[in-house]
Scaffold this active site. Structure first.
Site, mmCIF file in Angstrom:
data_model
loop_
_atom_site.group_PDB
_atom_site.id
_atom_site.type_symbol
_atom_site.label_atom_id
_atom_site.label_comp_id
_atom_site.label_asym_id
_atom_site.label_seq_id
_atom_site.Cartn_x
_atom_site.Cartn_y
_atom_site.Cartn_z
ATOM 1 N N ASP A 198 1.814 2.506 -13.470
ATOM 2 C CA ASP A 198 2.581 2.379 -12.240
ATOM 3 C C ASP A 198 2.955 0.910 -12.084
ATOM 4 O O ASP A 198 2.354 0.029 -12.719
ATOM 5 C CB ASP A 198 1.728 2.861 -11.064
ATOM 6 C CG ASP A 198 2.369 2.576 -9.726
ATOM 7 O OD1 ASP A 198 3.511 3.023 -9.506
ATOM 8 O OD2 ASP A 198 1.746 1.888 -8.903
ATOM 9 N N ASP A 244 4.377 -0.871 -8.579
ATOM 10 C CA ASP A 244 4.081 -1.477 -7.278
ATOM 11 C C ASP A 244 2.620 -1.310 -6.905
ATOM 12 O O ASP A 244 2.096 -0.204 -6.822
ATOM 13 C CB ASP A 244 4.962 -0.854 -6.193
ATOM 14 C CG ASP A 244 6.439 -1.090 -6.453
ATOM 15 O OD1 ASP A 244 6.824 -2.262 -6.619
ATOM 16 O OD2 ASP A 244 7.205 -0.108 -6.509
ATOM 17 N N LYS A 266 7.396 10.805 -8.090
ATOM 18 C CA LYS A 266 6.035 10.990 -7.583
ATOM 19 C C LYS A 266 6.060 11.489 -6.127
ATOM 20 O O LYS A 266 6.920 11.048 -5.372
ATOM 21 C CB LYS A 266 5.275 9.661 -7.653
ATOM 22 C CG LYS A 266 5.233 9.057 -9.062
ATOM 23 C CD LYS A 266 4.588 7.682 -9.025
ATOM 24 C CE LYS A 266 4.711 6.995 -10.378
ATOM 25 N NZ LYS A 266 4.105 5.650 -10.382
ATOM 26 N N ASP A 311 -2.398 3.041 -8.350
ATOM 27 C CA ASP A 311 -3.080 2.401 -7.219
ATOM 28 C C ASP A 311 -3.036 3.215 -5.933
ATOM 29 O O ASP A 311 -3.673 2.835 -4.956
ATOM 30 C CB ASP A 311 -2.479 1.018 -6.943
ATOM 31 C CG ASP A 311 -1.097 1.111 -6.311
ATOM 32 O OD1 ASP A 311 -0.887 0.507 -5.239
ATOM 33 O OD2 ASP A 311 -0.226 1.778 -6.888
#
Length: 215
Positions: A10, A12, A140, A165
């Site tokens: 991922d 961000d 997502k 995250d």
């Protein structure tokens, strides 16, 4: 083929410190319309794409969905243009994976233009595949981005470790059949079968990632 095939990152909040910046952009857009983002509504935008966030908020904000998505996208692009700081341990881990010959992909719910800009800023690391929000039919928490990245690398998702995250990203990766290394940036993520949680990428190395799959 057994063992680790690829690591799918991922962006961000995982590789770069932009998750809070994204939420601040959403809060500012909401505030301009007299709306305060709080509680579950605020939590719901973590890890979400521009379009999904617009879909969640256009009703409460009383604005057209497409107009809201454009405003959110422009605001986040402007923030990222100011620079995206790598998360602790991110560059070291990327270097180690490249030196070990492990394939890597960048799999993000952010707009493609932002993802590609960040992808070229990580100390010269070259990802073997890069996916932004527009690159799959669904983003997502649907599994599409991770399935697409694994397919592009010729890898069985079960032999890929996805590094995420947020709960949204974890849901996407797990739905695709990936093993997950969670590095929570804003809210806790509990360990589970097929999911390992660490406090920082400084705790992750190639040996750990290989151990999550098995040699």
């Amino acid at each position: 083929m057994s063992g680790l095939r690829a690591v799918l990152f991922d962006m961000d909040g995982t590789l770069v410190d932009t998750e809070e910046a994204w939420v601040e952009v959403v809060e500012q857009v909401a505030a301009r319309r007299g709306h305060t983002l709080a509680g579950e509504e605020r939590r719901s935008v973590y890890g979400r794409s521009v379009e999904d966030t617009a879909g969640l908020l256009y009703g409460p904000l009383g604005v057209g969905r497409e107009e809201l998505a454009a405003e959110l996208g422009a605001g986040f692009t402007a923030r990222v243009a100011q620079g995206a700081e790598p998360r602790p341990g991110a560059l070291r881990l990327l270097r180690a994976l490249r030196e070990s010959g492990v394939l890597t992909a960048l799999v993000s719910a952010s707009p493609r233009a932002i993802v590609r800009r960040v992808a070229t800023s990580l100390d010269g690391h070259r990802f073997d595949a890069v996916y932004g929000a527009e690159d799959t039919a669904r983003t997502k928490p649907a599994p599409d981005p991770y399935l697409a990245a694994a397919a592009a690398l010729g890898a069985d998702p079960a032999r890929c470790v996805a590094v995420e995250d947020t709960a949204t990203g974890v849901a996407s990766a797990e739905a695709a059949g990936c093993v997950v290394l969670a590095v929570p940036s804003v809210e806790p993520i509990a360990p589970a079968e097929g999911r390992t949680v660490v406090a920082s990428l400084e705790e992750a190395d190639v040996s750990l990632l290989r151990s999550l799959i098995g040699r």
